[in-house]
Design a protein around this motif. Structure first.
Motif, PDB file in Angstrom:
ATOM      1  N   ASN A 234       0.828  -1.250  -0.130  1.00 48.96           N
ATOM      2  CA  ASN A 234      -0.080   0.146  -0.085  1.00 48.96           C
ATOM      3  C   ASN A 234       0.828   1.165   0.141  1.00 48.96           C
ATOM      4  OD1 ASN A 234      -1.815   1.877   0.344  1.00 48.96           O
ATOM      5  ND2 ASN A 234      -2.695   1.288   2.115  1.00 48.96           N
ATOM      6  N   PRO A 235       1.102   1.677  -1.159  1.00 48.74           N
ATOM      7  CA  PRO A 235       2.089   2.909  -1.267  1.00 48.74           C
ATOM      8  C   PRO A 235       1.356   4.306  -0.963  1.00 48.74           C
ATOM      9  CG  PRO A 235       1.387   2.143  -3.469  1.00 48.74           C
ATOM     10  CD  PRO A 235       1.065   1.347  -2.799  1.00 48.74           C
ATOM     11  N   HIS A 236       0.028   4.140  -0.558  1.00 51.40           N
ATOM     12  CA  HIS A 236      -0.655   5.199  -0.162  1.00 51.40           C
ATOM     13  C   HIS A 236      -0.812   5.570   1.237  1.00 51.40           C
ATOM     14  CE1 HIS A 236      -1.232   5.562  -4.374  1.00 51.40           C
ATOM     15  NE2 HIS A 236      -2.062   4.625  -4.563  1.00 51.40           N
ATOM     16  N   ASP A 237      -0.294   4.775   2.070  1.00 52.61           N
ATOM     17  CA  ASP A 237      -0.189   4.704   3.402  1.00 52.61           C
ATOM     18  C   ASP A 237       0.915   5.600   4.024  1.00 52.61           C
ATOM     19  OD1 ASP A 237      -1.741   3.881   6.158  1.00 52.61           O
ATOM     20  OD2 ASP A 237       0.510   2.810   6.387  1.00 52.61           O
ATOM     21  N   ALA A 238       0.306   6.633   4.631  1.00 51.50           N
ATOM     22  CA  ALA A 238       1.410   7.872   5.131  1.00 51.50           C
ATOM     23  C   ALA A 238       2.128   7.267   6.305  1.00 51.50           C
ATOM     24  CB  ALA A 238       0.523   9.012   5.526  1.00 51.50           C
ATOM     25  N   THR A 239       1.678   6.415   6.960  1.00 55.41           N
ATOM     26  CA  THR A 239       2.345   5.882   8.109  1.00 55.41           C
ATOM     27  C   THR A 239       3.206   4.903   7.857  1.00 55.41           C
ATOM     28  OG1 THR A 239       0.228   5.827   9.557  1.00 55.41           O
ATOM     29  CG2 THR A 239       1.936   5.019  10.541  1.00 55.41           C
ATOM     30  N   SER A 240       3.147   4.189   6.819  1.00 50.36           N
ATOM     31  CA  SER A 240       4.490   3.423   6.501  1.00 50.36           C
ATOM     32  C   SER A 240       5.482   4.128   6.008  1.00 50.36           C
ATOM     33  CB  SER A 240       3.722   2.358   5.248  1.00 50.36           C
ATOM     34  OG  SER A 240       2.622   1.485   5.979  1.00 50.36           O
ATOM     35  N   TRP A 241       5.252   5.121   5.268  1.00 49.97           N
ATOM     36  CA  TRP A 241       6.300   5.888   4.579  1.00 49.97           C
ATOM     37  C   TRP A 241       7.158   6.632   5.864  1.00 49.97           C
ATOM     38  CZ3 TRP A 241       8.465   5.116   0.252  1.00 49.97           C
ATOM     39  CH2 TRP A 241       7.635   4.774  -0.711  1.00 49.97           C
ATOM     40  N   PHE A 242       6.352   6.914   6.947  1.00 50.13           N
ATOM     41  CA  PHE A 242       6.991   7.642   8.027  1.00 50.13           C
ATOM     42  C   PHE A 242       7.890   6.764   8.620  1.00 50.13           C
ATOM     43  CE2 PHE A 242       6.713   8.057  12.849  1.00 50.13           C
ATOM     44  CZ  PHE A 242       7.160   9.130  12.889  1.00 50.13           C
ATOM     45  N   ILE A 243       7.463   5.062   8.898  1.00 51.37           N
ATOM     46  CA  ILE A 243       8.096   4.581   9.610  1.00 51.37           C
ATOM     47  C   ILE A 243       9.580   3.914   8.712  1.00 51.37           C
ATOM     48  CG2 ILE A 243       8.091   2.025  10.604  1.00 51.37           C
ATOM     49  CD1 ILE A 243       5.152   2.305  10.806  1.00 51.37           C
ATOM     50  N   LEU A 244       9.328   3.863   7.828  1.00 54.01           N
ATOM     51  CA  LEU A 244      10.404   3.623   6.717  1.00 54.01           C
ATOM     52  C   LEU A 244      11.561   4.666   6.915  1.00 54.01           C
ATOM     53  CD1 LEU A 244      11.677   1.698   4.773  1.00 54.01           C
ATOM     54  CD2 LEU A 244      10.470   2.777   2.764  1.00 54.01           C
ATOM     55  N   GLY A 245      10.903   6.052   6.839  1.00 54.05           N
ATOM     56  CA  GLY A 245      11.751   7.385   7.074  1.00 54.05           C
ATOM     57  C   GLY A 245      12.593   6.875   8.478  1.00 54.05           C
ATOM     58  N   GLN A 246      11.912   6.847   9.278  1.00 55.57           N
ATOM     59  CA  GLN A 246      12.451   6.745  10.700  1.00 55.57           C
ATOM     60  C   GLN A 246      13.737   5.680  10.609  1.00 55.57           C
ATOM     61  OE1 GLN A 246       9.570   5.916  13.836  1.00 55.57           O
ATOM     62  NE2 GLN A 246      10.317   7.919  14.566  1.00 55.57           N
ATOM     63  N   PHE A 247      13.579   4.541   9.896  1.00 48.56           N
ATOM     64  CA  PHE A 247      14.439   3.470   9.719  1.00 48.56           C
ATOM     65  C   PHE A 247      15.879   4.272   8.987  1.00 48.56           C
ATOM     66  CE2 PHE A 247      16.490   0.156   7.166  1.00 48.56           C
ATOM     67  CZ  PHE A 247      16.636  -0.872   8.145  1.00 48.56           C
TER      68      PHE A 247
END
Length: 343
Positions: A234-247
């Motif tokens: 799901n490339p449209h989930d903002a939270t997933s992008w945030f978590i990957l950015g934190q990584f």
């Protein structure tokens, strides 16, 4: 001659098929065949035979009245019983058939109601979660009629994890480990759902952090793998992008001694840069603007690390002015205020 021969031959065949008591009638039929077709002859024979039977029947009718009366009485009873038995049997069959259809309808209705109940529970729990009512969301999910649903399990894990943020140890650690178990169970049940991978990634990192720096570093690749899978699904989930950015941000600012631990564990250590982190945080913000105060904080910190003070101030100011609704808002507000003083 041919006609005569055929007629005689046919007559012989008929004589063999019927009893001797019809012999006279058959002779008449043979003679008649000289002037008629076989079908016509048979009709004549059948008509005369019926007349003979009727005559004999009328002569013996009176003798059989008593026995016929008894037979009729018996037959009458049977005639009444047999249809009733048949109807009873048919009624039973129809009842079973209707019952089977009714059972199927009831089962379908129950399944629909169960699905509706789960859907309603999920919708209500998500609303409670968004309103930061984590305990109410947790209690609601535990009462669900389908506790073994993967959609219910990862949500229970999510609720427990957020509850753990305001609870001191050792209860805090217990809740984190329990939440990770729920996420593990959900992933085992369905590995094609982005939210399951997302929360497994979050809770794996949280749980491994309780087990020491070495364990947390050891699990870095697993954490990254599930975050990437969540974004892929799901490339449209903002939270997933945030978590990957934190990584990526975490790897980029990793202290030297932790980098050394990473290099001893992995032949090819996982890497992350501020540029990669910024890309993920920006994707999260573009996907859902102002969705999370922590994303504003991380954008400010990342721009600060990349020496872009203007952008850093812009996002840190947003984080510092957030209305505090939960622990994440509180942390984002405090950290952003501290960084602003240094700029």
């Amino acid at each position: 001659m041919v006609i005569a021969f055929n007629s005689a031959h046919t007559g012989n065949m008929l004589i063999q098929r019927f009893k001797f008591q019809h012999y006279k009638l058959l002779v008449v039929s043979v003679v008649t065949l000289r002037h008629t077709t076989i079908a016509q002859s048979l009709r004549i024979f059948q008509t005369r035979t019926r007349k003979s039977y009727i005559s004999r029947f009328l002569k013996t009718k009176k003798k059989q009245e008593t026995s016929n009366s008894q037979l009729t009485s018996s037959t009458s009873v049977e005639a009444k019983v047999i249809p009733i038995a048949f109807l009873a049997s048919f009624s039973l069959f129809s009842s079973n058939s209707k019952k089977t259809v009714a059972d199927k309808i009831n089962n379908t209705k129950m399944a629909d109601e169960s699905a509706k109940t789960i859907a309603d529970t999920i919708q209500h729990s998500d609303q409670l979660f968004d309103e930061n009512n984590f305990q109410e969301a947790y209690d609601l999910l535990l009462k669900c009629s389908e506790p073994e649903s993967w959609e219910i399990k990862w949500r229970i894990g999510r609720a427990l994890y957020n509850l753990s943020k305001t609870i001191p140890s050792p209860k805090k650690e217990q809740l984190v480990r329990e939440s990770f178990q729920y996420a593990t169970d959900a992933l085992a049940m369905n590995d094609s759902d982005y939210a399951t991978h997302k929360w497994y990634s979050i809770l794996l990192d949280a749980k491994s952090g309780l087990d020491g720096i070495k364990e947390r570093v050891t699990q870095l690749e697993n954490v990254k793998k599930h975050m990437l899978r969540a974004v892929e699904l799901n490339p449209h989930d903002a939270t997933s992008w945030f978590i990957l950015g934190q990584f990526y941000y975490g790897l980029a600012e990793l202290p030297w001694y932790q980098r050394k631990i990473v290099s001893t564990i992995f032949a090819t250590p996982p890497t992350g840069t501020y540029e990669e982190a910024l890309e993920c945080f920006e994707k999260a913000e573009n996907t859902k603007p102002n969705f999370y105060s922590m994303n504003h904080l991380m954008l400010g910190k990342t721009y600060h690390a990349l020496k872009n003070s203007d952008k850093a101030k812009e996002y840190l100011t947003l984080a510092a002015n957030v209305t505090v609704l939960n622990e994440d808002d509180k942390q984002a507000k405090e950290d952003a205020a501290k960084l602003l003083k240094k700029l």
